[in-house]
Design a protein around this motif. Structure first.
Motif, PDB file in Angstrom:
ATOM      1  N   SER A  71       7.463  21.044  29.925  1.00  8.85           N
ATOM      2  CA  SER A  71       6.557  20.015  30.446  1.00  8.85           C
ATOM      3  C   SER A  71       5.949  19.195  29.313  1.00  8.85           C
ATOM      4  O   SER A  71       5.716  17.994  29.453  1.00  8.85           O
ATOM      5  N   SER A  72       5.738  19.847  28.177  1.00  8.32           N
ATOM      6  CA  SER A  72       5.182  19.128  27.018  1.00  8.32           C
ATOM      7  C   SER A  72       6.216  18.210  26.374  1.00  8.32           C
ATOM      8  O   SER A  72       5.868  17.345  25.568  1.00  8.32           O
TER       9      SER A  72
ATOM     10  N   THR B 179       7.372  30.928  33.286  1.00 10.68           N
ATOM     11  CA  THR B 179       6.050  30.321  33.091  1.00 10.68           C
ATOM     12  C   THR B 179       5.947  29.693  31.702  1.00 10.68           C
ATOM     13  O   THR B 179       5.485  28.551  31.545  1.00 10.68           O
TER      14      THR B 179
ATOM     15  N   SER C 242       5.977  25.558  30.743  1.00 13.83           N
ATOM     16  CA  SER C 242       4.897  25.015  29.912  1.00 13.83           C
ATOM     17  C   SER C 242       5.467  24.258  28.707  1.00 13.83           C
ATOM     18  O   SER C 242       5.022  23.144  28.390  1.00 13.83           O
TER      19      SER C 242
END
Length: 402
Positions: free
Chosen positions: A141-142, A134, A138
Protein backbone atom coordinates in the motif's frame (compact mmCIF):
# COMPACT_ATOMS: atom_id res chain seq x y z
CA UNK A 1 -15.12 -31.72 -17.46
CA UNK A 2 -16.05 -30.74 -13.93
CA UNK A 3 -18.69 -28.60 -12.27
CA UNK A 4 -17.34 -25.04 -12.31
CA UNK A 5 -17.54 -24.89 -8.52
CA UNK A 6 -14.77 -27.53 -8.35
CA UNK A 7 -12.37 -24.78 -9.41
CA UNK A 8 -14.01 -21.56 -8.17
CA UNK A 9 -14.14 -22.95 -4.63
CA UNK A 10 -10.56 -24.20 -4.64
CA UNK A 11 -8.37 -22.24 -7.05
CA UNK A 12 -9.61 -18.85 -5.87
CA UNK A 13 -12.19 -16.56 -7.42
CA UNK A 14 -9.53 -13.97 -8.25
CA UNK A 15 -6.84 -16.31 -9.52
CA UNK A 16 -5.95 -15.95 -13.20
CA UNK A 17 -7.17 -19.47 -13.93
CA UNK A 18 -10.69 -18.79 -12.64
CA UNK A 19 -11.06 -15.14 -13.59
CA UNK A 20 -9.44 -15.23 -17.05
CA UNK A 21 -8.59 -18.68 -18.36
CA UNK A 22 -11.40 -21.20 -17.81
CA UNK A 23 -13.72 -22.44 -20.56
CA UNK A 24 -17.14 -22.39 -18.88
CA UNK A 25 -20.63 -23.08 -20.19
CA UNK A 26 -24.07 -24.24 -19.06
CA UNK A 27 -25.28 -27.76 -19.81
CA UNK A 28 -28.88 -28.72 -20.68
CA UNK A 29 -29.80 -28.75 -16.98
CA UNK A 30 -28.51 -25.23 -16.49
CA UNK A 31 -25.51 -26.40 -14.47
CA UNK A 32 -22.27 -24.48 -14.90
CA UNK A 33 -19.61 -26.79 -16.35
CA UNK A 34 -15.93 -26.08 -17.04
CA UNK A 35 -13.22 -27.83 -19.01
CA UNK A 36 -10.60 -28.69 -16.40
CA UNK A 37 -7.73 -26.17 -16.29
CA UNK A 38 -5.68 -28.32 -13.89
CA UNK A 39 -5.81 -31.78 -12.34
CA UNK A 40 -5.41 -31.51 -8.57
CA UNK A 41 -8.83 -30.09 -7.66
CA UNK A 42 -10.63 -32.75 -9.71
CA UNK A 43 -8.51 -35.49 -8.14
CA UNK A 44 -9.40 -34.26 -4.64
CA UNK A 45 -13.07 -34.15 -5.62
CA UNK A 46 -12.84 -37.71 -6.98
CA UNK A 47 -11.24 -38.86 -3.72
CA UNK A 48 -14.40 -37.85 -1.83
CA UNK A 49 -16.90 -38.80 -4.56
CA UNK A 50 -15.56 -42.37 -4.67
CA UNK A 51 -15.07 -42.86 -0.94
CA UNK A 52 -11.31 -43.27 -1.28
CA UNK A 53 -10.76 -41.23 1.88
CA UNK A 54 -11.79 -44.26 3.92
CA UNK A 55 -8.55 -46.12 3.25
CA UNK A 56 -5.62 -43.73 3.43
CA UNK A 57 -2.74 -43.24 2.50
CA UNK A 58 -3.52 -42.85 -1.21
CA UNK A 59 -0.76 -42.32 -3.78
CA UNK A 60 -2.33 -41.44 -7.13
CA UNK A 61 -1.28 -40.23 -10.55
CA UNK A 62 -3.19 -38.82 -13.51
CA UNK A 63 -2.59 -37.86 -17.11
CA UNK A 64 -4.93 -36.05 -19.45
CA UNK A 65 -5.99 -32.98 -21.41
CA UNK A 66 -6.25 -29.58 -19.70
CA UNK A 67 -7.71 -26.39 -21.14
CA UNK A 68 -6.89 -22.73 -20.49
CA UNK A 69 -7.85 -19.68 -22.53
CA UNK A 70 -4.33 -18.29 -22.88
CA UNK A 71 -2.44 -16.55 -25.66
CA UNK A 72 -1.00 -19.51 -27.61
CA UNK A 73 2.78 -19.56 -27.88
CA UNK A 74 5.56 -22.10 -27.60
CA UNK A 75 5.08 -24.00 -24.36
CA UNK A 76 1.73 -22.36 -23.64
CA UNK A 77 -1.29 -23.89 -25.37
CA UNK A 78 -5.04 -23.65 -24.92
CA UNK A 79 -5.26 -27.44 -24.90
CA UNK A 80 -2.32 -29.20 -23.33
CA UNK A 81 -1.47 -32.51 -21.68
CA UNK A 82 -0.52 -32.72 -18.04
CA UNK A 83 0.91 -35.52 -15.92
CA UNK A 84 0.66 -35.32 -12.15
CA UNK A 85 1.03 -37.21 -8.87
CA UNK A 86 -0.83 -36.69 -5.61
CA UNK A 87 -0.40 -38.10 -2.08
CA UNK A 88 -3.41 -37.94 0.25
CA UNK A 89 -3.21 -38.69 3.97
CA UNK A 90 0.23 -37.90 5.45
CA UNK A 91 0.96 -34.47 6.89
CA UNK A 92 4.54 -35.19 7.94
CA UNK A 93 7.15 -33.30 5.86
CA UNK A 94 8.59 -36.70 4.89
CA UNK A 95 5.89 -36.77 2.20
CA UNK A 96 7.00 -33.30 1.05
CA UNK A 97 10.52 -34.63 0.59
CA UNK A 98 9.26 -37.78 -1.16
CA UNK A 99 7.22 -35.72 -3.63
CA UNK A 100 10.07 -33.35 -4.47
CA UNK A 101 12.55 -36.24 -4.70
CA UNK A 102 10.24 -38.11 -7.09
CA UNK A 103 9.99 -35.00 -9.26
CA UNK A 104 13.77 -34.56 -9.14
CA UNK A 105 14.39 -38.15 -10.30
CA UNK A 106 11.69 -37.86 -12.98
CA UNK A 107 13.24 -34.74 -14.50
CA UNK A 108 16.79 -36.09 -14.19
CA UNK A 109 15.82 -39.30 -15.99
CA UNK A 110 14.56 -37.31 -19.00
CA UNK A 111 17.99 -35.72 -19.58
CA UNK A 112 16.46 -32.45 -20.74
CA UNK A 113 18.17 -29.65 -22.62
CA UNK A 114 19.55 -26.93 -20.36
CA UNK A 115 19.95 -26.83 -16.59
CA UNK A 116 16.99 -27.32 -14.26
CA UNK A 117 16.77 -25.34 -11.03
CA UNK A 118 14.48 -26.20 -8.13
CA UNK A 119 12.84 -23.10 -6.66
CA UNK A 120 11.52 -23.62 -3.13
CA UNK A 121 9.39 -21.61 -0.70
CA UNK A 122 6.77 -21.93 2.01
CA UNK A 123 3.38 -20.26 2.29
CA UNK A 124 3.04 -21.23 5.92
CA UNK A 125 -0.10 -22.40 7.68
CA UNK A 126 -3.27 -20.32 7.95
CA UNK A 127 -2.08 -18.35 11.00
CA UNK A 128 1.31 -17.63 9.43
CA UNK A 129 -0.23 -16.53 6.15
CA UNK A 130 -2.66 -14.09 7.78
CA UNK A 131 0.18 -12.43 9.67
CA UNK A 132 2.22 -12.25 6.48
CA UNK A 133 -0.65 -10.89 4.38
CA UNK A 134 -1.17 -8.06 6.87
CA UNK A 135 2.49 -7.05 6.59
CA UNK A 136 2.50 -7.47 2.80
CA UNK A 137 -0.60 -5.29 2.32
CA UNK A 138 0.92 -2.61 4.51
CA UNK A 139 4.15 -2.61 2.49
CA UNK A 140 2.48 -2.71 -0.95
CA UNK A 141 0.00 0.00 0.00
CA UNK A 142 2.93 2.32 0.67
CA UNK A 143 4.18 1.59 -2.88
CA UNK A 144 0.76 1.60 -4.52
CA UNK A 145 1.61 4.29 -7.05
CA UNK A 146 4.41 2.11 -8.43
CA UNK A 147 2.31 -1.03 -8.87
CA UNK A 148 0.77 -2.19 -12.15
CA UNK A 149 -2.96 -1.77 -12.71
CA UNK A 150 -3.63 -5.49 -12.17
CA UNK A 151 -1.68 -5.50 -8.91
CA UNK A 152 -3.59 -2.50 -7.57
CA UNK A 153 -6.83 -4.42 -8.16
CA UNK A 154 -5.39 -7.52 -6.45
CA UNK A 155 -4.22 -5.56 -3.42
CA UNK A 156 -7.70 -5.63 -1.86
CA UNK A 157 -8.87 -8.95 -3.31
CA UNK A 158 -5.88 -11.32 -3.21
CA UNK A 159 -2.56 -9.66 -2.34
CA UNK A 160 -0.53 -12.88 -2.55
CA UNK A 161 -1.23 -12.98 -6.29
CA UNK A 162 0.89 -9.83 -6.66
CA UNK A 163 3.97 -11.88 -5.71
CA UNK A 164 3.45 -13.88 -8.89
CA UNK A 165 3.43 -10.79 -11.14
CA UNK A 166 5.93 -10.61 -14.00
CA UNK A 167 5.37 -6.88 -14.57
CA UNK A 168 8.81 -5.17 -14.31
CA UNK A 169 7.46 -2.39 -12.04
CA UNK A 170 5.92 -4.96 -9.70
CA UNK A 171 9.10 -7.03 -9.68
CA UNK A 172 11.11 -3.97 -8.60
CA UNK A 173 8.68 -3.18 -5.78
CA UNK A 174 8.64 -6.78 -4.58
CA UNK A 175 12.40 -6.84 -4.10
CA UNK A 176 11.91 -4.99 -0.83
CA UNK A 177 8.78 -6.83 0.29
CA UNK A 178 8.67 -8.65 3.66
CA UNK A 179 9.82 -12.28 3.81
CA UNK A 180 7.25 -14.83 4.98
CA UNK A 181 9.94 -16.66 6.99
CA UNK A 182 9.68 -13.87 9.56
CA UNK A 183 5.98 -14.61 10.08
CA UNK A 184 5.93 -18.40 10.22
CA UNK A 185 4.50 -20.31 13.16
CA UNK A 186 6.89 -22.69 14.89
CA UNK A 187 5.22 -25.65 13.15
CA UNK A 188 5.51 -24.16 9.66
CA UNK A 189 9.11 -23.06 10.26
CA UNK A 190 10.10 -26.51 11.48
CA UNK A 191 8.40 -28.12 8.46
CA UNK A 192 10.19 -25.90 5.99
CA UNK A 193 13.61 -26.38 7.65
CA UNK A 194 13.00 -30.16 7.67
CA UNK A 195 12.42 -30.12 3.90
CA UNK A 196 15.48 -27.95 3.23
CA UNK A 197 17.68 -30.14 5.41
CA UNK A 198 16.49 -33.38 3.82
CA UNK A 199 17.04 -32.08 0.28
CA UNK A 200 20.52 -30.86 1.19
CA UNK A 201 21.32 -34.25 2.74
CA UNK A 202 20.21 -35.91 -0.52
CA UNK A 203 22.57 -33.69 -2.49
CA UNK A 204 19.71 -31.92 -4.26
CA UNK A 205 20.51 -28.26 -4.88
CA UNK A 206 17.74 -25.67 -4.74
CA UNK A 207 17.18 -21.94 -4.45
CA UNK A 208 14.69 -20.23 -2.23
CA UNK A 209 12.48 -17.51 -3.69
CA UNK A 210 10.50 -15.60 -1.08
CA UNK A 211 8.01 -14.51 -3.76
CA UNK A 212 7.13 -18.00 -5.02
CA UNK A 213 3.44 -18.54 -4.26
CA UNK A 214 2.12 -20.69 -7.16
CA UNK A 215 -0.99 -19.66 -9.09
CA UNK A 216 -3.68 -21.47 -7.10
CA UNK A 217 -5.15 -20.47 -3.76
CA UNK A 218 -5.40 -23.92 -2.20
CA UNK A 219 -1.67 -24.26 -1.50
CA UNK A 220 -0.16 -23.96 1.98
CA UNK A 221 3.28 -24.58 3.49
CA UNK A 222 5.75 -26.14 1.01
CA UNK A 223 5.63 -25.03 -2.65
CA UNK A 224 8.15 -25.53 -5.43
CA UNK A 225 8.84 -25.10 -9.14
CA UNK A 226 11.35 -26.71 -11.48
CA UNK A 227 12.64 -24.03 -13.86
CA UNK A 228 14.60 -24.67 -17.06
CA UNK A 229 17.42 -22.50 -18.41
CA UNK A 230 16.98 -23.87 -21.95
CA UNK A 231 16.62 -21.33 -24.74
CA UNK A 232 14.01 -23.63 -26.31
CA UNK A 233 11.45 -22.12 -23.92
CA UNK A 234 10.72 -18.46 -23.36
CA UNK A 235 11.35 -16.94 -19.92
CA UNK A 236 7.64 -16.77 -19.15
CA UNK A 237 7.22 -20.47 -20.04
CA UNK A 238 10.32 -21.85 -18.32
CA UNK A 239 8.51 -23.63 -15.45
CA UNK A 240 8.40 -27.29 -16.42
CA UNK A 241 7.07 -28.85 -13.19
CA UNK A 242 5.44 -27.39 -10.10
CA UNK A 243 3.65 -28.46 -6.97
CA UNK A 244 3.00 -27.98 -3.31
CA UNK A 245 1.08 -28.95 -0.20
CA UNK A 246 -2.70 -28.41 0.13
CA UNK A 247 -3.92 -29.57 3.54
CA UNK A 248 -7.28 -27.75 3.31
CA UNK A 249 -8.24 -28.70 -0.26
CA UNK A 250 -10.12 -31.96 0.37
CA UNK A 251 -12.12 -30.32 3.17
CA UNK A 252 -13.62 -27.90 0.64
CA UNK A 253 -15.51 -30.82 -0.92
CA UNK A 254 -16.50 -32.33 2.44
CA UNK A 255 -16.50 -29.97 5.40
CA UNK A 256 -16.37 -32.88 7.84
CA UNK A 257 -13.15 -34.25 6.38
CA UNK A 258 -9.68 -32.75 6.69
CA UNK A 259 -7.18 -34.80 4.69
CA UNK A 260 -3.65 -33.50 4.10
CA UNK A 261 -2.44 -33.60 0.52
CA UNK A 262 0.60 -32.83 -1.57
CA UNK A 263 1.51 -33.28 -5.22
CA UNK A 264 2.95 -31.90 -8.44
CA UNK A 265 2.22 -31.73 -12.14
CA UNK A 266 4.22 -31.29 -15.34
CA UNK A 267 3.19 -30.18 -18.81
CA UNK A 268 3.98 -32.82 -21.40
CA UNK A 269 4.36 -30.36 -24.29
CA UNK A 270 6.97 -28.26 -22.49
CA UNK A 271 8.94 -31.33 -21.53
CA UNK A 272 8.84 -32.59 -25.12
CA UNK A 273 10.43 -29.34 -26.34
CA UNK A 274 13.40 -30.03 -24.04
CA UNK A 275 14.07 -33.67 -24.85
CA UNK A 276 17.61 -34.24 -26.08
CA UNK A 277 16.91 -37.84 -27.01
CA UNK A 278 13.48 -37.24 -28.55
CA UNK A 279 14.22 -39.61 -31.43
CA UNK A 280 14.82 -42.54 -29.08
CA UNK A 281 11.47 -41.92 -27.39
CA UNK A 282 9.41 -41.91 -30.56
CA UNK A 283 7.79 -45.09 -31.72
CA UNK A 284 9.67 -46.88 -34.51
CA UNK A 285 8.05 -46.78 -37.91
CA UNK A 286 5.84 -49.81 -38.57
CA UNK A 287 7.04 -52.70 -40.70
CA UNK A 288 5.13 -52.65 -43.97
CA UNK A 289 3.50 -55.83 -45.25
CA UNK A 290 3.11 -56.04 -49.01
CA UNK A 291 0.93 -58.54 -50.87
CA UNK A 292 2.17 -59.35 -54.38
CA UNK A 293 -0.76 -59.55 -56.83
CA UNK A 294 -0.93 -62.05 -59.64
CA UNK A 295 -1.95 -61.22 -63.21
CA UNK A 296 -4.87 -63.37 -64.23
CA UNK A 297 -7.04 -63.45 -67.31
CA UNK A 298 -10.40 -61.79 -66.91
CA UNK A 299 -13.17 -64.22 -67.74
CA UNK A 300 -14.64 -63.83 -71.22
CA UNK A 301 -11.96 -61.29 -72.17
CA UNK A 302 -8.41 -61.30 -73.46
CA UNK A 303 -7.19 -58.86 -70.81
CA UNK A 304 -5.40 -59.51 -67.55
CA UNK A 305 -5.96 -58.00 -64.13
CA UNK A 306 -3.86 -57.88 -60.94
CA UNK A 307 -5.67 -59.63 -58.10
CA UNK A 308 -4.87 -61.17 -54.69
CA UNK A 309 -6.41 -64.29 -53.19
CA UNK A 310 -7.74 -64.79 -49.68
CA UNK A 311 -4.74 -66.97 -48.75
CA UNK A 312 -2.43 -63.97 -49.23
CA UNK A 313 -4.64 -61.89 -46.95
CA UNK A 314 -4.75 -64.66 -44.33
CA UNK A 315 -0.96 -64.92 -44.34
CA UNK A 316 -0.66 -61.13 -44.02
CA UNK A 317 -2.87 -61.23 -40.91
CA UNK A 318 -0.76 -64.03 -39.40
CA UNK A 319 2.42 -62.06 -40.05
CA UNK A 320 0.90 -58.89 -38.59
CA UNK A 321 -0.24 -60.77 -35.48
CA UNK A 322 3.20 -62.34 -35.03
CA UNK A 323 4.87 -58.93 -35.24
CA UNK A 324 2.47 -57.35 -32.76
CA UNK A 325 2.87 -60.18 -30.25
CA UNK A 326 6.62 -59.61 -30.32
CA UNK A 327 6.56 -55.85 -29.90
CA UNK A 328 6.80 -54.73 -33.53
CA UNK A 329 4.37 -52.33 -35.17
CA UNK A 330 3.10 -53.29 -38.61
CA UNK A 331 0.78 -52.14 -41.35
CA UNK A 332 -0.55 -53.77 -44.48
CA UNK A 333 -0.05 -51.59 -47.55
CA UNK A 334 -3.24 -50.66 -49.38
CA UNK A 335 -3.99 -48.31 -52.23
CA UNK A 336 -7.23 -46.33 -52.61
CA UNK A 337 -9.64 -47.62 -55.21
CA UNK A 338 -13.28 -47.06 -55.97
CA UNK A 339 -16.00 -49.48 -56.98
CA UNK A 340 -16.51 -53.22 -56.76
CA UNK A 341 -13.37 -54.98 -55.53
CA UNK A 342 -13.75 -57.61 -58.27
CA UNK A 343 -13.47 -54.88 -60.86
CA UNK A 344 -10.59 -53.00 -59.19
CA UNK A 345 -6.94 -53.82 -59.80
CA UNK A 346 -4.64 -54.33 -56.83
CA UNK A 347 -1.58 -52.02 -56.83
CA UNK A 348 1.65 -53.33 -58.31
CA UNK A 349 4.60 -54.42 -56.20
CA UNK A 350 6.50 -51.33 -57.35
CA UNK A 351 3.62 -49.08 -56.30
CA UNK A 352 3.37 -50.69 -52.88
CA UNK A 353 7.13 -50.42 -52.30
CA UNK A 354 6.90 -46.74 -53.13
CA UNK A 355 4.08 -46.28 -50.60
CA UNK A 356 6.09 -48.14 -47.93
CA UNK A 357 9.19 -46.05 -48.64
CA UNK A 358 7.26 -42.77 -48.43
CA UNK A 359 5.78 -43.83 -45.10
CA UNK A 360 9.35 -44.17 -43.74
CA UNK A 361 9.20 -47.91 -43.13
CA UNK A 362 12.70 -49.30 -42.58
CA UNK A 363 11.65 -52.87 -43.28
CA UNK A 364 9.15 -54.48 -45.62
CA UNK A 365 7.77 -58.03 -45.63
CA UNK A 366 6.72 -59.20 -49.11
CA UNK A 367 4.25 -62.07 -49.49
CA UNK A 368 3.35 -63.68 -52.81
CA UNK A 369 1.81 -66.95 -53.95
CA UNK A 370 5.27 -68.58 -54.27
CA UNK A 371 6.17 -67.53 -50.73
CA UNK A 372 2.99 -69.10 -49.37
CA UNK A 373 3.74 -72.40 -51.12
CA UNK A 374 7.26 -72.49 -49.67
CA UNK A 375 6.24 -71.11 -46.23
CA UNK A 376 8.72 -68.30 -46.69
CA UNK A 377 8.68 -64.52 -46.65
CA UNK A 378 10.78 -61.87 -48.37
CA UNK A 379 12.29 -59.46 -45.85
CA UNK A 380 13.48 -56.23 -47.46
CA UNK A 381 15.77 -53.82 -45.63
CA UNK A 382 15.36 -50.26 -46.96
CA UNK A 383 18.26 -49.04 -44.80
CA UNK A 384 20.77 -51.29 -46.56
CA UNK A 385 18.87 -51.75 -49.80
CA UNK A 386 18.98 -55.51 -49.39
CA UNK A 387 16.51 -58.38 -49.13
CA UNK A 388 16.49 -62.09 -48.34
CA UNK A 389 14.15 -65.03 -47.85
CA UNK A 390 13.29 -66.33 -44.41
CA UNK A 391 10.90 -68.86 -42.99
CA UNK A 392 7.78 -67.67 -41.17
CA UNK A 393 9.09 -69.28 -37.97
CA UNK A 394 12.41 -67.39 -38.22
CA UNK A 395 10.96 -63.95 -38.95
CA UNK A 396 11.22 -62.48 -35.44
CA UNK A 397 14.75 -63.82 -34.94
CA UNK A 398 15.88 -62.31 -38.23
CA UNK A 399 14.27 -58.93 -37.44
CA UNK A 400 15.89 -58.75 -34.01
CA UNK A 401 19.28 -59.55 -35.51
CA UNK A 402 19.11 -56.64 -37.98
Amino acid sequence: MEHTSTFTRTSGQYSDIVSKEMYTFEDKNGDSISLRPEGTAGTARALISNGLQNSLVKKLFYSGHMFRHERPQKGRLRQFDQFGVEIFGPSHPASDVECIYLAYKFIAELQLDGDTTIILNTLGDEVSRKRYETALISYLSSKKEKLSKDSVLRLDKNPLRILDSKDPFDVEVLEGSPDILSFLSDSSRDRYLFVESALSDLGISFKRDKNLVRGLDYYDDTVWEFVSSSSRLGKSQNTILAGGRYNKLVGIFNSGVQIPGIGWAAGIERLSFLLKNAESLTEPEPISIILVPESRMVENTESKKRIIGYKLVSMAMRVSSLLTENGFRSKVIHSPNVGDFEEAEYPTLKKQLSIANKSNSNYVIIIGENEIKDNKLVLKNFLENSQFLCRFEDLIYRLKSL
